[in-house]
Design an enzyme around this catalytic site. Structure first.
Site, PDB file in Angstrom:
ATOM      1  N   CYS A 117       0.881  -1.165   0.000  1.00 45.41           N
ATOM      2  CA  CYS A 117       0.000   0.000   0.000  1.00 45.41           C
ATOM      3  C   CYS A 117       0.920   1.216   0.000  1.00 45.41           C
ATOM      4  O   CYS A 117       1.520   1.548   1.022  1.00 45.41           O
ATOM      5  CB  CYS A 117      -0.915   0.024   1.218  1.00 45.41           C
ATOM      6  SG  CYS A 117      -2.035   1.450   1.224  1.00 45.41           S
ATOM      7  N   CYS A 120      -0.544   4.433   2.298  1.00 47.84           N
ATOM      8  CA  CYS A 120      -0.590   4.340   3.766  1.00 47.84           C
ATOM      9  C   CYS A 120      -0.287   2.903   4.172  1.00 47.84           C
ATOM     10  O   CYS A 120       0.826   2.439   3.996  1.00 47.84           O
ATOM     11  CB  CYS A 120      -1.924   4.827   4.307  1.00 47.84           C
ATOM     12  SG  CYS A 120      -3.364   4.093   3.508  1.00 47.84           S
ATOM     13  N   SER A 121      -1.273   2.187   4.696  1.00 45.23           N
ATOM     14  CA  SER A 121      -1.028   0.793   5.090  1.00 45.23           C
ATOM     15  C   SER A 121      -2.311  -0.019   4.980  1.00 45.23           C
ATOM     16  O   SER A 121      -2.597  -0.849   5.851  1.00 45.23           O
ATOM     17  CB  SER A 121      -0.470   0.720   6.512  1.00 45.23           C
ATOM     18  OG  SER A 121      -1.369   1.340   7.435  1.00 45.23           O
ATOM     19  N   CYS A 122      -3.100   0.217   3.929  1.00 46.93           N
ATOM     20  CA  CYS A 122      -4.326  -0.553   3.728  1.00 46.93           C
ATOM     21  C   CYS A 122      -3.985  -2.035   3.638  1.00 46.93           C
ATOM     22  O   CYS A 122      -3.032  -2.418   2.947  1.00 46.93           O
ATOM     23  CB  CYS A 122      -5.044  -0.091   2.457  1.00 46.93           C
ATOM     24  SG  CYS A 122      -5.662   1.606   2.564  1.00 46.93           S
TER      25      CYS A 122
END
Length: 217
Positions: A117, A120-122
């Site tokens: 991702c 961000c950090s999906c």
């Protein structure tokens, strides 16, 4: 917007147990923190127990491993999973809570898939649990798109030169899970035993499943 980048080029820490205790140093610290927060009224013990139970029994890599194992033994389910992973996992009684759509990408001798991702950090935490720290790190997010083979090498993963590496970029609306290749010498295994071979990293694409000889007979 979700997408993929094609590239044609070619942990857990263990702590000593405290004397006289079966709890690790980290577990003792967590217990102490829980006690302090509860005593100060910041944490409802019942709510905390519910959260812990959810992550231990309802959320985590073992859920994704069940999905992978079913795909390994059930060709119809595998077809459905690749076609629409969100609908397929619903057939197993799993409710997707994160993201609007889940996509399963299959590893083959010709193509190896990796998930990242970049914004961000999906992450599909309802199937894989909480994301590892490295997944959220800037180096992983930046380098995976630019030099996926080098990143894989950092994880100890080497691929034949002819295998293409494909990187999938998760978003808030779309999450991905990698369907790794079934290990050799596992014919006739039960789904439960097959699931024990599936690792979290193999479902992200930064690792392989365990080999057949790595689990108890």
């Amino acid at each position: 917007m979700s997408g993929s980048h094609d590239h044609e080029h070619g942990h857990e820490d263990h702590h000593d147990h405290e004397h006289g205790s079966e709890l690790s140093e980290m577990q003792l610290r967590v217990r102490a923190l829980e006690t302090i927060l509860t005593e100060k009224g910041y944490v409802d013990p019942a709510a905390l127990d519910s959260i812990i139970e959810t992550y231990e029994t309802k959320i985590g890599p073992h859920i994704g491993a069940q999905v992978v194992a079913r795909a390994w033994v059930d060709a119809d389910f595998k077809t459905a999973l690749i076609a629409d992973a969100s609908k397929a996992i619903a057939r197993l009684g799993l409710q997707q809570k994160v993201g609007d759509h889940l996509i399963a990408v299959e590893n083959t001798p010709a193509t190896h898939n990796m998930i990242v991702c970049t914004l961000c950090s999906c992450y599909p935490w309802d199937l894989l649990g909480l994301p590892p720290a490295w997944y959220k790190s800037t180096p992983y997010r930046a380098r995976t798109v630019k030099e996926p083979r080098k990143v894989l090498a950092d994880f100890g993963v080497t691929l034949p030169d002819e295998t293409k590496v494909r990187v999938w970029d998760s978003t808030a609306e779309t999450r991905f899970i990698v369907l790794p290749m079934r290990p050799a010498a596992t014919e006739g295994w039960s789904e439960e035993k097959l699931a024990s071979l599936v690792t979290r990293d193999s479902m992200i694409g930064t690792g392989f499943p365990k080999a057949a000889n790595e689990v108890a007979a």
